[in-house]
Write an enzyme that holds these catalytic residues in place. Structure first.
Site, PDB file in Angstrom:
ATOM      1  N   SER A 118      28.024 -10.608   6.106  1.00  0.00           N
ATOM      2  CA  SER A 118      26.845 -11.058   6.829  1.00  0.00           C
ATOM      3  C   SER A 118      25.558 -10.839   6.038  1.00  0.00           C
ATOM      4  CB  SER A 118      26.804 -10.333   8.185  1.00  0.00           C
ATOM      5  OG  SER A 118      25.836 -10.879   9.028  1.00  0.00           O
TER       6      SER A 118
ATOM      7  N   LYS B 144      31.275 -13.943   6.354  1.00  0.00           N
ATOM      8  CA  LYS B 144      30.713 -14.137   7.700  1.00  0.00           C
ATOM      9  C   LYS B 144      29.397 -14.893   7.578  1.00  0.00           C
ATOM     10  CE  LYS B 144      29.072 -11.860  11.906  1.00  0.00           C
ATOM     11  NZ  LYS B 144      27.752 -12.529  11.942  1.00  0.00           N
TER      12      LYS B 144
ATOM     13  N   ASP C 169      22.416 -17.382  -6.259  1.00  0.00           N
ATOM     14  CA  ASP C 169      21.999 -18.793  -6.273  1.00  0.00           C
ATOM     15  C   ASP C 169      20.794 -19.033  -7.181  1.00  0.00           C
ATOM     16  OD1 ASP C 169      24.007 -19.212  -4.475  1.00  0.00           O
ATOM     17  OD2 ASP C 169      22.779 -20.268  -2.998  1.00  0.00           O
TER      18      ASP C 169
END
Length: 523
Positions: free
Chosen positions: A279, A304, A290
């Site tokens: 999470s 998650k 990224d």
């Protein structure tokens, strides 16, 4: 005009259908309550109905009673009201391990090593009371008084303390220290309300000690508050760079972006993750990966990517309902696959990864090309659809594991032994080793200590196995030393000692201290 009229008819029809469904549910509950052959608990009946509906949805939508809700939220709220001690049970007796500095218990004179016998005249020692029940008796409203009866080694009579409960912090930054002259290490165990402030304090401390590069340890961090994850990621990204965005059928897209005020936008970063990082941990790791901002080291994370909204009820109970998915800046949804209503199979996913060899072999991870994305600066290949796949894989080290070690652990023998050892040697250890660094360098687990541990294991039903003991000897001694450090000093001391054999940290240090390797991983 025709369209408006048609839309109105559809809306009225939908509302009428919902009303009919609600009536059906209410009539069913009424009929059961009034006409069922035996008496029923109306509250439990409704709660079971809510649970039944949520069980047919995704694995993370859930219901909790008022008591369960309070227990779930306390670790994330960053504080609770109590007496400010860390304790453990040994032979049905509550031992005080440590005191919160400046907390209620320290102020009245409680000592580490004290045995709590009574709480408000109720005996809690020798009556097989559950640890959670004792904890509830010690907790209470801020400003309220609790009377604690204590047996202290060397004192014949029981000492009774009147302790005024106060707010006690729950820390989420477990450790922050310099691993070498330029590398800082910060371990975050959860993303709670106060985590961003704790991280800021840890960061500034390390910066003053000469930190030039950072290892951020999010292994075994199961997540927490989304906004806290955004605050932490903001430290490392440039203004306008997306940290995460959320979107759902009834939840319009929301983008969280960095504000540019982060204080570590240039130094090297390695993020440590494993199969239990979930999470909010995945949001931070995903944003850093990224944007090619740092290197992710470890094993594929939990996966998650669902956002839950909390719906509170008047009685203090709560429903957590999935309302959106979150996406990393490149557009990845890292939620792993699931079937509606199949929570049991979902819960076995990490075990299945172990069974299938994924935790030991990087090439056991299979991801479809349709889930391929690219990083936003260098265009590296990354994947969605099932957790964050690290840039550098670190397998689980099973070479020192044995059933004997596992049984000592599950039977609580390590905890029981260290409680007894620290109880007998606390003052001696503190006098000899002024701090954890001195303890780390000088303290040695002796053969006599190991023999005592083995004997205690035998008493607890763990039969000694010489071959398996020799397999696990190094890690057994390390666990003992780490736990003794924790009970004499604090939680950070445990992490400092145990990290000597932390394979994730070792690989993270290798990567972060090799400029060529680090740069090539981000190309």
């Amino acid at each position: 005009m025709v369209c408006v009229a048609l839309c109105s008819v559809i809306t009225m029809s939908a509302n009428k259908n919902k009303t009919s469904i609600m009536k059906k549910l209410m009539n069913a509950e009424y009929a059961i309550s009034e006409f069922y052959v035996d008496s029923v608990n109306d509250t439990k009946l409704v709660e079971d109905a809510i649970r039944g509906m949520l069980d047919k949805l995704d694995p993370h939508s859930s219901y909790s009673t008022a008591e369960e809700t309070q227990e779930l939220q306390q670790p994330l709220q960053g504080k609770f009201s109590g007496i400010g001690i860390s304790f453990n049970m040994k032979q049905d007796t509550l031992y005080v391990i440590s005191l919160i500095a400046g907390g209620p218990s320290e102020r009245v004179g409680l000592h580490p090593g004290d045995r709590i016998v009574t709480v408000n005249d109720t005996t809690v020692a020798g009556v097989k009371m559950k640890t959670n029940d004792i904890r509830k008796r010690l907790m209470g409203e801020k400003g309220s008084l609790v009377r604690v009866g204590v047996k202290r080694p060397g004192v014949a009579d029981m000492i009774v303390f009147g302790i005024t409960r106060d707010e006690i912090p729950i820390y989420s930054v477990d450790a922050s220290y310099m691993v070498d002259s330029k590398t800082g290490y910060v371990r975050i165990s959860r993303f709670a309300e106060a985590t961003a402030d704790e991280f800021a304090e840890a960061f500034m401390k390390l910066k003053k000690q000469g930190m030039k590069q950072l290892i951020l340890d999010l292994s075994d961090n199961g997540g927490g508050y989304l906004n806290t994850a955004i605050e932490i990621a903001n430290w490392f990204l440039n203004a306008g760079e997306t940290i995460v965005y959320t979107e759902g059928k009834r939840s319009p897209r929301y983008d969280a972006t960095a504000n540019g005020r982060g204080k570590f936008k240039d130094g090297k970063i390695v993020v440590l993750v494993n199969q239990n990082s979930a999470s909010a941990s995945e949001i931070v790791a995903g944003a850093i990966q990224d944007w090619d901002r740092g290197v992710v080291v470890g094993r594929r994370t939990f996966g998650k990517g669902l956002v839950q909204r909390q719906f509170g009820f008047e009685d203090g109970s709560m429903m957590r309902l999935t309302t959106a998915r979150y996406y990393t800046p490149s557009g990845r949804c890292i939620q792993k696959p699931y079937k509606l209503g199949d929570k049991e199979d979902y819960a076995k996913d990490v075990y299945n990864r172990y069974k299938d060899g994924e935790l030991m072999h990087a090439d056991s991870i299979h991801v479809a090309d349709s889930l391929k994305y690219t990083t936003l600066k260098s265009g590296r290949a990354i994947y969605g659809g099932g957790g964050i796949i690290p840039d550098v894989f670190v397998p689980v080290d099973t070479t020192e594991y044995s059933d004997y070690y596992g049984n000592l652990n599950t039977k609580g023998v390590f905890i029981q032994y260290t409680l007894g050892y620290v109880d007998a040697h606390r003052d001696e250890v503190k006098a000899k080793y002024a701090d954890v660094n001195a303890f780390d360098k000088g303290f040695v687990v002796t053969e006599a200590m190991v023999k005592d541990l083995i004997a205690m294991g035998e008493k607890e039903g763990v039969k000694y196995n010489e071959e398996q003991f020799n397999t696990s000897k190094v890690v057994i001694e390390l666990i003992l030393k780490s736990l003794i450090a924790r009970d004499v000093y604090d939680q950070e001391a445990f992490t400092i000692i145990y990290n000597h054999r932390n394979e994730l940290l070792k690989e993270g240090m290798r990567v972060i201290n090799d400029d060529e390797v680090y740069k090539n991983l981000l190309k």
